[in-house]
Design a protein around this motif. Structure first.
Motif, PDB file in Angstrom:
ATOM      1  N   THR A   1      -7.312  -5.271  -6.392  1.00 20.72           N
ATOM      2  CA  THR A   1      -6.648  -6.322  -7.153  1.00 20.72           C
ATOM      3  C   THR A   1      -6.027  -5.785  -8.427  1.00 20.72           C
ATOM      4  OG1 THR A   1      -8.203  -7.963  -6.291  1.00 20.72           O
ATOM      5  CG2 THR A   1      -6.986  -8.559  -8.264  1.00 20.72           C
ATOM      6  N   GLU A   2      -6.707  -4.856  -9.085  1.00 27.76           N
ATOM      7  CA  GLU A   2      -6.234  -4.346 -10.371  1.00 27.76           C
ATOM      8  C   GLU A   2      -5.117  -3.317 -10.226  1.00 27.76           C
ATOM      9  OE1 GLU A   2      -9.717  -2.895 -12.249  1.00 27.76           O
ATOM     10  OE2 GLU A   2     -10.594  -4.892 -12.559  1.00 27.76           O
ATOM     11  N   GLY A   3      -4.798  -2.921  -8.998  1.00 26.74           N
ATOM     12  CA  GLY A   3      -3.662  -2.046  -8.791  1.00 26.74           C
ATOM     13  C   GLY A   3      -3.964  -0.571  -8.923  1.00 26.74           C
ATOM     14  N   THR A   4      -5.228  -0.187  -8.724  1.00 25.66           N
ATOM     15  CA  THR A   4      -5.574   1.224  -8.730  1.00 25.66           C
ATOM     16  C   THR A   4      -4.772   1.963  -7.657  1.00 25.66           C
ATOM     17  OG1 THR A   4      -7.804   0.578  -9.401  1.00 25.66           O
ATOM     18  CG2 THR A   4      -7.534   2.835  -8.609  1.00 25.66           C
ATOM     19  N   ASN A   5      -4.548   3.239  -7.845  1.00 27.30           N
ATOM     20  CA  ASN A   5      -3.769   4.050  -6.904  1.00 27.30           C
ATOM     21  C   ASN A   5      -4.208   3.777  -5.469  1.00 27.30           C
ATOM     22  OD1 ASN A   5      -2.396   5.941  -5.451  1.00 27.30           O
ATOM     23  ND2 ASN A   5      -3.110   7.701  -6.623  1.00 27.30           N
ATOM     24  N   PRO A   6      -3.326   3.207  -4.637  1.00 23.70           N
ATOM     25  CA  PRO A   6      -3.720   2.834  -3.269  1.00 23.70           C
ATOM     26  C   PRO A   6      -4.154   4.029  -2.426  1.00 23.70           C
ATOM     27  CG  PRO A   6      -1.346   2.654  -3.564  1.00 23.70           C
ATOM     28  CD  PRO A   6      -1.927   2.840  -4.923  1.00 23.70           C
ATOM     29  N   LEU A   7      -3.654   5.213  -2.751  1.00 26.46           N
ATOM     30  CA  LEU A   7      -4.034   6.395  -1.993  1.00 26.46           C
ATOM     31  C   LEU A   7      -5.520   6.704  -2.153  1.00 26.46           C
ATOM     32  CD1 LEU A   7      -2.805   8.516  -0.153  1.00 26.46           C
ATOM     33  CD2 LEU A   7      -2.407   9.967  -2.165  1.00 26.46           C
ATOM     34  N   ASP A   8      -6.051   6.343  -3.329  1.00 26.30           N
ATOM     35  CA  ASP A   8      -7.465   6.619  -3.603  1.00 26.30           C
ATOM     36  C   ASP A   8      -8.395   5.657  -2.877  1.00 26.30           C
ATOM     37  OD1 ASP A   8      -6.671   8.650  -5.269  1.00 26.30           O
ATOM     38  OD2 ASP A   8      -6.782   7.441  -7.107  1.00 26.30           O
ATOM     39  N   MET A   9      -7.851   4.567  -2.373  1.00 28.12           N
ATOM     40  CA  MET A   9      -8.699   3.569  -1.720  1.00 28.12           C
ATOM     41  C   MET A   9      -8.102   3.133  -0.384  1.00 28.12           C
ATOM     42  SD  MET A   9      -7.885   0.321  -4.125  1.00 28.12           S
ATOM     43  CE  MET A   9      -8.642   1.201  -5.454  1.00 28.12           C
ATOM     44  N   TYR A  10      -7.420   4.028   0.249  1.00 33.78           N
ATOM     45  CA  TYR A  10      -6.768   3.720   1.515  1.00 33.78           C
ATOM     46  C   TYR A  10      -7.756   3.147   2.525  1.00 33.78           C
ATOM     47  CZ  TYR A  10      -4.223   4.326   5.906  1.00 33.78           C
ATOM     48  OH  TYR A  10      -3.634   4.107   7.120  1.00 33.78           O
ATOM     49  N   ASP A  11      -8.928   3.764   2.642  1.00 29.37           N
ATOM     50  CA  ASP A  11      -9.919   3.303   3.624  1.00 29.37           C
ATOM     51  C   ASP A  11     -10.386   1.880   3.317  1.00 29.37           C
ATOM     52  OD1 ASP A  11      -9.753   5.703   4.933  1.00 29.37           O
ATOM     53  OD2 ASP A  11     -11.525   6.579   3.978  1.00 29.37           O
ATOM     54  N   ASP A  12     -10.546   1.571   2.028  1.00 34.48           N
ATOM     55  CA  ASP A  12     -10.984   0.227   1.642  1.00 34.48           C
ATOM     56  C   ASP A  12      -9.907  -0.805   1.946  1.00 34.48           C
ATOM     57  OD1 ASP A  12     -13.479   1.043   0.636  1.00 34.48           O
ATOM     58  OD2 ASP A  12     -12.592   1.581  -1.296  1.00 34.48           O
TER      59      ASP A  12
ATOM     60  N   LEU B   1       2.387   2.584   2.755  1.00 31.34           N
ATOM     61  CA  LEU B   1       1.183   2.461   1.932  1.00 31.34           C
ATOM     62  C   LEU B   1       1.334   1.411   0.829  1.00 31.34           C
ATOM     63  CD1 LEU B   1      -1.638   3.343   1.221  1.00 31.34           C
ATOM     64  CD2 LEU B   1      -0.662   5.246  -0.103  1.00 31.34           C
ATOM     65  N   GLU B   2       2.457   1.431   0.103  1.00 32.45           N
ATOM     66  CA  GLU B   2       2.633   0.480  -0.999  1.00 32.45           C
ATOM     67  C   GLU B   2       2.632  -0.959  -0.492  1.00 32.45           C
ATOM     68  OE1 GLU B   2       2.577   1.020  -4.194  1.00 32.45           O
ATOM     69  OE2 GLU B   2       2.303   3.174  -3.878  1.00 32.45           O
ATOM     70  N   ALA B   3       3.291  -1.188   0.638  1.00 28.82           N
ATOM     71  CA  ALA B   3       3.317  -2.538   1.206  1.00 28.82           C
ATOM     72  C   ALA B   3       1.934  -2.945   1.707  1.00 28.82           C
ATOM     73  CB  ALA B   3       4.333  -2.613   2.342  1.00 28.82           C
ATOM     74  N   LEU B   4       1.202  -1.980   2.255  1.00 29.37           N
ATOM     75  CA  LEU B   4      -0.161  -2.253   2.727  1.00 29.37           C
ATOM     76  C   LEU B   4      -1.045  -2.658   1.553  1.00 29.37           C
ATOM     77  CD1 LEU B   4      -1.911  -2.139   5.314  1.00 29.37           C
ATOM     78  CD2 LEU B   4      -2.547   0.187   4.646  1.00 29.37           C
ATOM     79  N   HIS B   5      -0.846  -1.969   0.436  1.00 26.42           N
ATOM     80  CA  HIS B   5      -1.613  -2.299  -0.776  1.00 26.42           C
ATOM     81  C   HIS B   5      -1.263  -3.705  -1.262  1.00 26.42           C
ATOM     82  CE1 HIS B   5      -2.624  -1.272  -5.235  1.00 26.42           C
ATOM     83  NE2 HIS B   5      -3.632  -1.883  -4.630  1.00 26.42           N
ATOM     84  N   ASN B   6       0.017  -4.024  -1.283  1.00 26.94           N
ATOM     85  CA  ASN B   6       0.457  -5.346  -1.698  1.00 26.94           C
ATOM     86  C   ASN B   6      -0.074  -6.427  -0.762  1.00 26.94           C
ATOM     87  OD1 ASN B   6       2.780  -7.633  -1.370  1.00 26.94           O
ATOM     88  ND2 ASN B   6       2.641  -6.934  -3.484  1.00 26.94           N
ATOM     89  N   TYR B   7      -0.111  -6.114   0.521  1.00 29.04           N
ATOM     90  CA  TYR B   7      -0.651  -7.029   1.536  1.00 29.04           C
ATOM     91  C   TYR B   7      -2.118  -7.327   1.255  1.00 29.04           C
ATOM     92  CZ  TYR B   7      -1.946  -8.594   6.291  1.00 29.04           C
ATOM     93  OH  TYR B   7      -2.413  -9.294   7.380  1.00 29.04           O
ATOM     94  N   ALA B   8      -2.893  -6.279   0.949  1.00 32.83           N
ATOM     95  CA  ALA B   8      -4.317  -6.462   0.636  1.00 32.83           C
ATOM     96  C   ALA B   8      -4.496  -7.303  -0.625  1.00 32.83           C
ATOM     97  CB  ALA B   8      -4.987  -5.104   0.468  1.00 32.83           C
ATOM     98  N   GLN B   9      -3.669  -7.049  -1.634  1.00 30.62           N
ATOM     99  CA  GLN B   9      -3.738  -7.839  -2.872  1.00 30.62           C
ATOM    100  C   GLN B   9      -3.417  -9.308  -2.597  1.00 30.62           C
ATOM    101  OE1 GLN B   9      -0.949  -5.470  -5.214  1.00 30.62           O
ATOM    102  NE2 GLN B   9      -2.622  -4.845  -6.563  1.00 30.62           N
ATOM    103  N   THR B  10      -2.439  -9.540  -1.729  1.00 32.34           N
ATOM    104  CA  THR B  10      -2.047 -10.907  -1.377  1.00 32.34           C
ATOM    105  C   THR B  10      -3.197 -11.644  -0.695  1.00 32.34           C
ATOM    106  OG1 THR B  10       0.275 -10.256  -1.109  1.00 32.34           O
ATOM    107  CG2 THR B  10      -0.423 -12.306  -0.038  1.00 32.34           C
TER     108      THR B  10
END
Length: 216
Positions: free
Chosen positions: A40-51, A70-79
């Motif tokens: 949620t806080e926007g930490t580097n998505p590469l560091d938490m890819y598995d999560d 990856l960036e879209a995947l991170h945004n998807y998870a945040q959504t």
């Protein structure tokens, strides 16, 4: 609207459309609270890819997450976290309140009260399962549940009807409790001067007090 009829949410990225459900309480128990916070806080998505993958795989029911960069995947998870109301921010608090008010408002409709009553009498049947039944099956189980409540648990039929019709508390005056019964003349005077009781209730208390005092 019956809750089980709510359609899956959609996430769009270019020509890619993913369908997902909201995170459940059990989902959040399975996932790391720290990981969800970091996502949620926007930490580097590469560091938490598995999560991120673990989170979105739990709730994605339409489409392939491998199509997302990856960036879209991170945004998807945040959504997903945000829409599910698990962000620790004002927006999520507002969303939670909106969900609460909507669900609470549904109980103004007798069908939702009936479904809730059935689920209480038959605890092995979930509310979502009852919501999927045809109306004749709902009524069948409701009549049996009503018989159990009235015939075996001693629930007042009028009270049950008031609750189901939404008139509970409007047409029935509260019955004075034992705490309202005075034990001496001083307490009686305080009760009779109270603005919380109706005149009929005060007359009843006075009559009972005098009868008890005279030994009747």
């Amino acid at each position: 609207m019956i809750t089980s009829d709510i359609k899956p949410r959609q996430y769009h990225y270019g020509d890619i459309t993913l369908g997902y459900r909201l995170l459940s309480i059990m989902d959040c128990q399975d996932l790391s609270e720290i990981a969800m916070s970091n996502i949620t806080e926007g930490t580097n998505p590469l560091d938490m890819y598995d999560d991120i993958v673990a989170l979105v795989e739990k709730v994605t029911i339409l489409g392939d997450i491998e199509d997302l960069p990856l960036e879209a995947l991170h945004n998807y998870a945040q959504t997903i976290i945000s829409e599910s109301g698990y962000n620790d921010d004002e927006e999520s608090s507002v969303k939670f309140q909106e969900i609460y008010e909507k669900c609470d408002k549904e109980l103004d409709e007798p069908i939702h009260k009936i479904i809730t009553l059935i689920s209480d009498i038959y605890p092995t049947i979930s509310i979502s399962e009852i919501e999927s039944w045809p109306i004749d099956k709902v009524i069948l189980y409701f009549t049996r549940a009503k018989f159990i409540l009235i015939g075996m648990r001693g629930i007042d039929p009028e009270l049950l009807n008031e609750i189901l019709s939404g008139e509970s508390g409007n047409s029935r005056e509260p019955t004075p409790t034992i705490n309202s019964t005075p034990q001496n003349d001083v307490e009686l005077r305080e009760v009779l001067n109270s603005g919380e009781l109706t005149n009929d209730q005060k007359d009843l208390i006075l009559r009972e007090y005098l009868e008890r005092k005279s030994g009747m």
